[in-house]
Design a protein around this motif. Structure first.
Motif, short mmCIF file in Angstrom:
data_model
loop_
_atom_site.label_atom_id
_atom_site.label_comp_id
_atom_site.label_asym_id
_atom_site.label_seq_id
_atom_site.Cartn_x
_atom_site.Cartn_y
_atom_site.Cartn_z
N ASN A 79 -17.04 13.33 -15.02
CA ASN A 79 -15.93 12.39 -14.95
C ASN A 79 -15.47 12.25 -13.50
O ASN A 79 -14.44 12.79 -13.11
N PRO A 80 -16.24 11.51 -12.67
CA PRO A 80 -15.90 11.44 -11.25
C PRO A 80 -14.64 10.63 -10.97
O PRO A 80 -14.30 9.70 -11.71
N CYS A 81 -13.95 11.01 -9.91
CA CYS A 81 -12.80 10.25 -9.44
C CYS A 81 -13.33 9.03 -8.71
O CYS A 81 -14.00 9.16 -7.68
N ILE A 82 -13.05 7.84 -9.23
CA ILE A 82 -13.43 6.57 -8.60
C ILE A 82 -12.20 5.69 -8.69
O ILE A 82 -11.84 5.22 -9.78
N ILE A 83 -11.54 5.46 -7.57
CA ILE A 83 -10.28 4.72 -7.55
C ILE A 83 -10.39 3.56 -6.58
O ILE A 83 -10.73 3.77 -5.41
N ALA A 84 -10.10 2.37 -7.04
CA ALA A 84 -10.09 1.19 -6.17
C ALA A 84 -8.66 0.92 -5.70
O ALA A 84 -7.73 0.90 -6.51
N ILE A 85 -8.54 0.69 -4.41
CA ILE A 85 -7.23 0.45 -3.79
C ILE A 85 -7.30 -0.90 -3.08
O ILE A 85 -8.15 -1.09 -2.20
N PRO A 86 -6.43 -1.85 -3.44
CA PRO A 86 -6.49 -3.16 -2.77
C PRO A 86 -6.03 -3.06 -1.32
O PRO A 86 -5.15 -2.27 -0.99
N ILE A 87 -6.64 -3.85 -0.48
CA ILE A 87 -6.23 -3.96 0.92
C ILE A 87 -5.44 -5.25 1.04
O ILE A 87 -5.97 -6.33 0.76
N ILE A 88 -4.20 -5.15 1.41
CA ILE A 88 -3.35 -6.34 1.43
C ILE A 88 -3.50 -7.17 2.70
O ILE A 88 -3.18 -8.35 2.71
N LYS A 89 -4.03 -6.56 3.75
CA LYS A 89 -4.20 -7.30 5.00
C LYS A 89 -5.29 -6.65 5.83
O LYS A 89 -5.46 -5.43 5.81
N ALA A 90 -6.03 -7.49 6.55
CA ALA A 90 -7.07 -7.01 7.47
C ALA A 90 -7.26 -8.07 8.54
O ALA A 90 -6.89 -9.24 8.34
N SER A 91 -7.86 -7.69 9.63
CA SER A 91 -8.13 -8.69 10.67
C SER A 91 -9.16 -9.69 10.13
O SER A 91 -10.05 -9.32 9.35
N ASN A 92 -9.02 -10.93 10.51
CA ASN A 92 -9.93 -11.98 10.04
C ASN A 92 -11.37 -11.68 10.42
O ASN A 92 -12.28 -11.90 9.61
N SER A 93 -11.60 -11.18 11.62
CA SER A 93 -12.97 -10.91 12.04
C SER A 93 -13.60 -9.80 11.18
O SER A 93 -14.76 -9.88 10.79
N TYR A 94 -12.82 -8.76 10.85
CA TYR A 94 -13.35 -7.69 10.00
C TYR A 94 -13.59 -8.20 8.59
O TYR A 94 -14.63 -7.93 7.99
N LEU A 95 -12.66 -8.97 8.06
CA LEU A 95 -12.82 -9.53 6.72
C LEU A 95 -14.05 -10.42 6.64
O LEU A 95 -14.82 -10.34 5.68
N ASN A 96 -14.28 -11.24 7.63
CA ASN A 96 -15.45 -12.10 7.65
C ASN A 96 -16.74 -11.28 7.70
O ASN A 96 -17.71 -11.60 7.01
N TRP A 97 -16.75 -10.23 8.52
CA TRP A 97 -17.92 -9.36 8.57
C TRP A 97 -18.17 -8.73 7.22
O TRP A 97 -19.29 -8.73 6.72
N LEU A 98 -17.13 -8.16 6.63
CA LEU A 98 -17.26 -7.47 5.34
C LEU A 98 -17.82 -8.41 4.29
O LEU A 98 -18.79 -8.09 3.61
N LYS A 99 -17.24 -9.58 4.15
CA LYS A 99 -17.71 -10.54 3.15
C LYS A 99 -19.16 -10.96 3.41
O LYS A 99 -19.92 -11.17 2.48
N GLY A 100 -19.53 -11.06 4.68
CA GLY A 100 -20.89 -11.46 5.03
C GLY A 100 -21.94 -10.43 4.69
O GLY A 100 -23.12 -10.76 4.54
N GLU A 101 -21.54 -9.17 4.58
CA GLU A 101 -22.49 -8.09 4.29
C GLU A 101 -22.64 -7.79 2.80
O GLU A 101 -23.54 -7.05 2.41
N ILE A 102 -21.79 -8.37 1.98
CA ILE A 102 -21.82 -8.11 0.53
C ILE A 102 -22.45 -9.31 -0.15
O ILE A 102 -22.11 -10.45 0.11
N LYS A 103 -23.37 -9.02 -1.06
CA LYS A 103 -24.07 -10.10 -1.78
C LYS A 103 -23.61 -10.18 -3.22
O LYS A 103 -23.29 -9.23 -3.84
#
Length: 103
Positions: A79-103
């Motif tokens: 029963n592993p601990c797996i917890i998702a935590i929303p990020i309410i704000k991030a820099s636009n450049s980081y957000l764009n990079w992150l979205k670009g790396e996820i398919k």
């Protein structure tokens, strides 16, 4: 929305295995590992005191359910601990990079 998925693992090796798999599958853009965490918790009526590793995955909300399923398939814990935590704000450049790396 972006999310951080916090996972406890038995050790650094397991965290690296899971983190590498999730990033290779493009479910998360990045994984971070923090070793040598001390954990105290109840398990099956016993007070446990263990050393674990923390795995942090950076992803988008849409991938969290799939990450939970995949992690549970390969994690050594029942029963592993797996917890998702929303990020309410991030820099636009980081957000764009992150979205670009996820398919």
């Amino acid at each position: 929305m972006m999310a951080i998925v916090y996972i406890t693992t038995s050790n650094e090796k397991e965290a690296l295995k899971i983190g590498t798999y999730i990033v290779k599958e493009r479910l998360a853009a990045c994984s971070n590992i923090i070793s040598n965490m001390k954990s105290v918790y109840w398990w099956e009526g016993n007070l446990e005191n263990d050393e674990e590793a923390i795995l942090i995955l950076k992803t988008v909300e849409e991938k969290v359910d799939e990450i939970i399923i995949k992690v549970k398939e390969i994690h050594s814990y029942e029963n592993p601990c797996i917890i998702a935590i929303p990020i309410i704000k991030a820099s636009n450049s980081y957000l764009n990079w992150l979205k670009g790396e996820i398919k």
